[in-house]
Design an enzyme around this catalytic site. Sequence first.
Site, PDB file in Angstrom:
ATOM      1  N   ILE A 129       0.826  -1.208   0.000  1.00 17.74           N
ATOM      2  CA  ILE A 129       0.000   0.000   0.000  1.00 17.74           C
ATOM      3  C   ILE A 129       0.864   1.264   0.000  1.00 17.74           C
ATOM      4  CG2 ILE A 129      -0.317   0.526   2.467  1.00 17.74           C
ATOM      5  CD1 ILE A 129      -3.178   0.015  -0.055  1.00 17.74           C
TER       6      ILE A 129
ATOM      7  N   LYS B 264      11.737  -2.188  11.764  1.00 15.00           N
ATOM      8  CA  LYS B 264      10.690  -3.104  11.322  1.00 15.00           C
ATOM      9  C   LYS B 264      10.983  -4.478  11.886  1.00 15.00           C
ATOM     10  CE  LYS B 264       8.102  -4.492   7.184  1.00 15.00           C
ATOM     11  NZ  LYS B 264       7.859  -4.173   5.750  1.00 15.00           N
TER      12      LYS B 264
ATOM     13  N   GLU C  55       7.672   0.326  11.216  1.00 15.25           N
ATOM     14  CA  GLU C  55       6.799  -0.067  10.113  1.00 15.25           C
ATOM     15  C   GLU C  55       6.280  -1.478  10.325  1.00 15.25           C
ATOM     16  OE1 GLU C  55       6.744  -1.115   5.362  1.00 15.25           O
ATOM     17  OE2 GLU C  55       8.494  -0.057   6.155  1.00 15.25           O
ATOM     18  N   GLY C  56       4.981  -1.651  10.105  1.00 13.30           N
ATOM     19  CA  GLY C  56       4.381  -2.970  10.230  1.00 13.30           C
ATOM     20  C   GLY C  56       4.541  -3.793   8.964  1.00 13.30           C
TER      21      GLY C  56
ATOM     22  N   GLY D 251       2.510  -6.061   6.170  1.00 12.35           N
ATOM     23  CA  GLY D 251       1.166  -6.278   5.663  1.00 12.35           C
ATOM     24  C   GLY D 251       0.146  -5.320   6.244  1.00 12.35           C
TER      25      GLY D 251
END
Length: 227
Positions: free
Chosen positions: A14, A38, A117-118, A120
């Site tokens: 995204i 991350k 940051e995640g 998915g």
Amino acid sequence: MSKTLFVVGTGTDIGKTYISGLIVKKLHESGSAAAYYKAAMSGNVRRADGSLVPGDALFVKEISGISQPLVEMCPYIYETAVSPHLASRIEGNPVQMEVVLEGFRNSCDNYEYVTLEGSGGILCPICFDEGELWLPDVIRACGAGCLLIADAGLGTINSVGLTAFYMKEHGIPLRGIVFNHFKPGDVMQEDNLKMCEHLTGSKVIACVREGDTELNISVEDLKRLYE
């Protein structure tokens, strides 16, 4: 103490890493000690010596200009382009929360602003077979508020609304929304912005167009998201 912000998305691919890079770049260029972290990265390529390149971390490092070593940015790196729980089932080395938190705390000890940051979307499984661990568990353990990245186009009202609803129900603070692939003047996208703000009660703090190299938000407003 370090200030933190967790970048999550309405789904995979995204634009989380791209937006994270622009965020870290703006913080770094303002003179702040900025870092990126991350917990787990999938879909990485191998160097000639067989080691894996943490692609998302490398992108953020290059676009932002930060000096943070790659080795500090991600404790779990996988080659297979699937969620971390399945990648570790295939490759081994499952994610352990204590290892993730050790690296996170190290970043907090050495940098003023830490952008996480995640993987998915919000319901990404991080580990499953050796112990159940989902992305919201990591977010809560790190104690960070979240910035939600969404595509500006068709379907975003539903995906933003469902993600925001889940976060609210599970006590995860939503600090704001960023629209990616935004086309100024597009009637549908302009309406999507208003509808998402109405539905979630959170502001769209920035809109990013294709090829943007700067985040259209003041440094002061950006830093307030970390508070």
